[in-house]
Write an enzyme that holds these catalytic residues in place. Structure first.
Site, short mmCIF file in Angstrom:
data_model
loop_
_atom_site.label_atom_id
_atom_site.label_comp_id
_atom_site.label_asym_id
_atom_site.label_seq_id
_atom_site.Cartn_x
_atom_site.Cartn_y
_atom_site.Cartn_z
N ARG A 36 0.75 -1.12 -0.18
CA ARG A 36 -0.05 -0.14 0.00
C ARG A 36 0.86 1.39 -0.08
O ARG A 36 0.37 2.37 -0.55
CB ARG A 36 -0.97 -0.23 1.16
CG ARG A 36 -2.05 -0.92 0.92
CD ARG A 36 -3.00 -0.96 2.35
NE ARG A 36 -4.34 -1.62 1.89
CZ ARG A 36 -5.04 -1.99 2.65
NH1 ARG A 36 -4.95 -1.51 4.10
NH2 ARG A 36 -6.20 -2.50 2.36
N LYS A 197 -17.20 -16.22 5.44
CA LYS A 197 -18.76 -16.20 5.54
C LYS A 197 -19.43 -15.81 4.36
O LYS A 197 -19.13 -15.18 3.63
CB LYS A 197 -19.35 -15.19 6.76
CG LYS A 197 -18.63 -15.39 8.14
CD LYS A 197 -19.39 -14.34 8.88
CE LYS A 197 -18.92 -14.19 10.14
NZ LYS A 197 -19.02 -12.80 10.85
N GLY A 352 -7.77 -9.16 1.34
CA GLY A 352 -6.26 -9.41 1.88
C GLY A 352 -5.63 -10.67 1.54
O GLY A 352 -4.76 -10.91 1.43
N GLY A 375 -12.69 -4.79 1.50
CA GLY A 375 -13.80 -4.38 1.63
C GLY A 375 -14.41 -3.39 0.60
O GLY A 375 -15.75 -3.31 0.04
P1 AMP Z 1 -12.75 -13.71 4.67
O1 AMP Z 1 -12.18 -12.70 5.53
O2 AMP Z 1 -14.22 -13.80 4.69
O3 AMP Z 1 -12.17 -13.50 3.36
O4 AMP Z 1 -12.18 -15.16 5.19
C1 AMP Z 1 -11.00 -15.51 5.27
C2 AMP Z 1 -10.82 -16.46 6.49
O5 AMP Z 1 -11.63 -17.41 6.02
C3 AMP Z 1 -9.25 -17.03 6.58
O6 AMP Z 1 -8.75 -16.71 7.55
C4 AMP Z 1 -9.42 -18.58 6.37
O7 AMP Z 1 -8.79 -19.31 7.39
C5 AMP Z 1 -10.98 -18.79 6.75
N1 AMP Z 1 -11.44 -20.02 6.12
C6 AMP Z 1 -11.53 -20.45 4.96
N2 AMP Z 1 -11.88 -21.84 4.85
C7 AMP Z 1 -12.35 -22.04 5.88
C8 AMP Z 1 -12.88 -23.34 6.72
N3 AMP Z 1 -13.05 -24.08 5.85
N4 AMP Z 1 -12.91 -23.25 7.91
C9 AMP Z 1 -12.70 -22.34 8.54
N5 AMP Z 1 -12.15 -21.05 8.17
C10 AMP Z 1 -11.87 -20.88 6.73
#
Ligand code: AMP
Length: 393
Positions: A36, A197, A352, A375
């Site tokens: 950045r 999520k 990220g 975001g």
């Molecule tokens: P996000 O911030 O929504 O992009 O989510 C990223 C996070 O999702 C990372 O820290 C990953 O470790 C987590 N993640 C991805 N797949 C899984 C999984 N199968 N179980 C738990 N956490 C997960």
């Protein structure tokens, strides 16, 4: 209306307030990724070459008031080295009389860095008084903090209305590249979505479904879909209140003829830790005491196959818990596949974690566009107008 750009500003001898995004990762107090900071250089150099002085401002982390842990001091040596000149770091609160006083001596061609704008309680409230105090520090305002452009905060959109303003080069580039994913994207168009999520990605899924041919779902969000289809997911992460929504998305994809793929196999473990004992099972047959931590080899192969021939590819979110080996396998395989496609497709990576995976895999130089804002890039792809962008139009 398009955003005003740098060439529209009268700069000779002026003080230009530049909102950058220096919310960078630190390890043991040292900047561990300078992406950045480097991304802000073209705008700073342009302003300096036009005989302006540059007053940089950024937030860093989420401090509640003044907090030494959230000072911008670690940024200074990295910025000075990258820029090849000294930077005056002003550690008083950004809108204080001390800061205004310290800036008195700043001359054209020189650069100052203000302290964390979130040390000001009005920043996140877009407080009119703070807007006025910040605006009083400069003659013009440039927004180059794409990663913060989705925030209607004082230093992002608040000051813009009070000074002649323009978008910096980074903001301009991010908006023009990401807009290609919304309007007239070259077909076939494939999107890969992962991460924790599904609730964070609903709006993006809804806005992109009518535009894409292929949508690949990975990460923990896949379990909400698998459970919604009647699968057994053990103790995997799931959002039970989003099962109906997942069914609705599946139905919409089918109705539109979108090739929406959900993993068919999973790498599962009983413990959430690096090198945990693991095995591969069909995605909907995870035993009670086990959880899915990565997409399996069959899913990975199917996803890579589904991407072939795509002319536009957007990727946001890891396929598994890529922070822990060996559950990074699916994510890195996809990173390589997206990079390989870049020879014939417009590829974009945002968020990220996916950007970190692309960087760690050494594939970053091949990617068409790597977004500096997770975001902000998602909100843009949701079809929203970012407050920072609106303020410059
Ligand atoms: P996000 O911030 O929504 O992009 O989510 C990223 C996070 O999702 C990372 O820290 C990953 O470790 C987590 N993640 C991805 N797949 C899984 C999984 N199968 N179980 C738990 N956490 C997960």
């Amino acid at each position: 209306m398009p955003m005003k750009t740098l060439d529209a500003l009268e700069l000779d001898g002026k003080r230009v307030l530049v909102r950058v995004d220096y919310n960078v990762p630190l390890e043991d107090g040292v900047v561990s990724d300078d992406t950045r900071i480097v991304a802000s250089l073209p705008t700073i150099r342009n302003l300096l070459s036009r005989n302006a002085s540059v007053i940089l401002m950024s937030h860093f982390g989420r401090p509640k008031g003044v907090d030494d842990k959230f000072r911008l001091a670690p940024i200074v040596p990295v910025l000075e080295k990258a820029l090849g000149q000294g930077v005056q770091y002003i550690s008083s609160k950004p809108a204080s009389a001390e800061t205004a006083q310290a800036l008195q001596s700043l001359k054209p061609g020189q650069v100052a860095l203000l302290e964390n704008v979130r040390f000001e309680s009005g920043e996140e409230k877009n407080d009119p008084e703070l807007n006025r105090a910040l605006a009083a520090l400069g003659d013009a305002f440039v927004l180059d903090a794409f990663g913060s452009a989705h925030r209607a905060h004082s230093s992002v959109s608040g000051v813009a209305g009070l000074l002649p303003h323009a978008a910096g080069f980074l903001l301009e580039k991010e908006v023009s590249q990401l807009s290609k994913l919304l309007n007239d994207a070259v077909q076939p168009y494939a999107v890969i979505l992962g991460g924790a999520k599904v609730s964070d990605k609903i709006a993006v899924i809804e806005n992109l479904l009518p535009r894409v041919q292929t949508m690949l779902i990975g990460g923990a969000m896949a379990f909400t879909f698998i459970k919604a289809m009647g699968g057994k997911i053990g103790k995997s992460l799931v959002e039970d209140d989003k099962l109906d929504l997942a069914r609705d998305i599946l139905a919409k994809a089918k109705a539109r003829g979108v090739n929406l793929l959900i993993p068919t196999d999973m790498v599962i473990a009983q413990e959430f830790k690096e090198h945990a004992e693991n095995k591969v099972v069909p995605a909907g047959e995870i035993p009670d005491d086990w959880m899915g931590l990565d997409i399996g080899p069959a899913s990975t192969a199917a996803y890579i196959a589904a991407l072939q021939g795509a002319k536009t590819v957007f990727w946001n979110g890891p396929m598994g818990v890529f922070e822990m080996k060996p559950f990074d396998t699916g994510t890195f395989a996809l990173a390589k596949a997206v990079a390989d496609l870049s020879a014939t497709a417009f590829t974009v990576v945002g968020g990220g974690d996916s950007v970190a995976a692309i960087n760690d895999s050494g594939n970053a130089p091949k990617i068409g566009h790597i977004s500096t804002g997770g975001g902000a890039s998602l909100e843009l792809l949701e079809g929203k107008t970012l407050p920072g962008v609106a303020a410059l139009e």
